[in-house]
Scaffold this active site. Structure first.
Site, mmCIF file in Angstrom:
data_model
loop_
_atom_site.group_PDB
_atom_site.id
_atom_site.type_symbol
_atom_site.label_atom_id
_atom_site.label_comp_id
_atom_site.label_asym_id
_atom_site.label_seq_id
_atom_site.Cartn_x
_atom_site.Cartn_y
_atom_site.Cartn_z
ATOM 1 C CB SER A 195 -9.096 -39.216 -17.907
ATOM 2 O OG SER A 195 -8.456 -38.278 -18.723
ATOM 3 C CG ASP A 289 -4.325 -34.094 -14.324
ATOM 4 O OD1 ASP A 289 -4.205 -33.791 -15.530
ATOM 5 O OD2 ASP A 289 -5.201 -34.880 -13.912
ATOM 6 C CG HIS A 319 -4.169 -37.459 -16.172
ATOM 7 N ND1 HIS A 319 -5.349 -36.838 -15.857
ATOM 8 C CD2 HIS A 319 -4.463 -38.329 -17.168
ATOM 9 C CE1 HIS A 319 -6.321 -37.296 -16.635
ATOM 10 N NE2 HIS A 319 -5.805 -38.211 -17.440
#
Length: 348
Positions: A195, A289, A319
């Site tokens: 991320s 996501d 995610h």
């Protein structure tokens, strides 16, 4: 009524209508084990991050908490050593750009010196730490046969952009000098992250190239932030997804940047960076996501720059799935893929 009034009125609780719609959509699109994990997270009563002050947001139940809750429901051990045997850990300090940074070293079984991966956790540059992302870093050490050094970096809003990027480069510089003291091979380094950390991995590879440092052999970037528009296909499609939604990303960015000019900086807007000359890259995305399109756009930009890249998109997961290999089949597959890509790069 102002936004602050609304936050106070509902005490940060998720909007019940949006929450119900999000759950209904997930029930149609998510794998069964992903749904079970999402329900475990919901049982911990997380508040809506985008409605909270930073201090409270940092106290909310994490993806790792959800994994542990599900493991407990299944009557299984939550000890990391049981979930990923054969990896030992130690705590060290790494030189950052403005002082020492805490880090965890994950050392797999094997005859050294071993390759070394510098790993950056997620959390939007605002929340979470390396301990929350233990599952990804530990699993990667096992899958790759490499030492993984997972380092905490300074976070916003206390330390706004580009503090985290400065720390990431400083940590990579430190690793080049100190890898041998960890049992590592300083000629076989790699960068990885999830991320926000997936962004840092790519940005650090660019910065290392520009600084003339030993180039990493490979970059693993898991659902990275690669551009700053919130109007991509996947942001629209997954605007109310869990555990990451469009409003949360907007909240992270507002706490991160100093001005709108930062949004144009190629450390955030990676797809506009000078990417030529980077090592091979692996991109991993989740279908459910908001950041999925970021990965696709970065893949296109890397291809255009002539950088070897392979991207895999995992259906039925959201995610934060990568670190949940203890309970998610797709996470086990993704970690194995990432490990194989790193092993291949380290033997070249």
């Amino acid at each position: 009524m102002s936004d602050d009034d609304l936050r106070h009125e509902d005490n940060g609780k998720p909007n019940p209508v949006i929450n119900a719609i999000s759950n209904a959509v997930a029930s149609l699109r998510a794998d069964d084990d992903m749904l079970a994990l999402a329900k475990a997270h919901e049982s911990l009563h997380p508040k809506a991050t985008e409605k909270l002050e930073v201090a409270e947001a940092r106290r909310q139940p994490t993806a790792a908490d959800a994994v542990n809750a599900l493991l407990q429901q299944q009557g299984r051990s939550t000890r990391p050593e049981d979930l990923v045997p054969g990896v030992r850990t130690s705590e060290i300090s790494v030189d950052g750009a403005a002082g020492a940074l805490p880090a965890t070293v994950y050392t797999p079984e094997g005859t050294g010196p071993l390759p070394v991966v510098l790993y950056f956790h997620g959390g939007g540059w605002v929340i979470a730490d390396r301990k929350v992302y233990d599952g990804g870093a530990r699993g990667l050490a096992k899958a790759s046969g490499a030492i993984v050094v997972s380092v905490d970096y300074r976070q916003a809003p206390e330390h706004r952009f580009p503090a985290a990027w400065d720390d990431a480069l400083a940590a990579y510089r430190w690793l080049g000098v100190n890898a041998a003291s960890l049992g590592g091979d300083p000629s076989r380094l790699a960068l990885a992250g999830e991320s926000a950390g997936g962004n840092l991995a790519v940005a650090t590879a660019i910065a290392a190239r520009d600084a003339g440092l030993t180039p990493p052999r490979h970059v693993l970037s898991v659902y990275p932030v690669a551009q700053t528009s919130l109007n991509t296909e996947s942001y629209i499609e997954n605007a109310i997804a869990k555990p990451l939604n469009r409003a949360m990303v907007k909240w992270f960015v507002e706490h991160l940047v100093r001005s709108d000019d930062d949004l144009k900086d190629t450390r955030l807007q990676l797809i506009d960076a000078q990417l030529a000359g980077l090592p091979s890259v692996t991109l991993i995305n989740a279908r459910l996501d908001p950041l999925r399109s970021d990965g696709a756009k970065l893949e296109d930009a890397l291809n255009t720059a002539g950088v070897p890249v392979e991207r895999r998109e995992y259906e039925g997961v959201a995610h934060e799935f990568f670190g949940a290999a203890a309970v998610l089949e797709k996470a086990r597959e993704a970690q194995a893929f990432a490990g194989a890509r790193l092993r291949e790069a380290f033997t070249r």
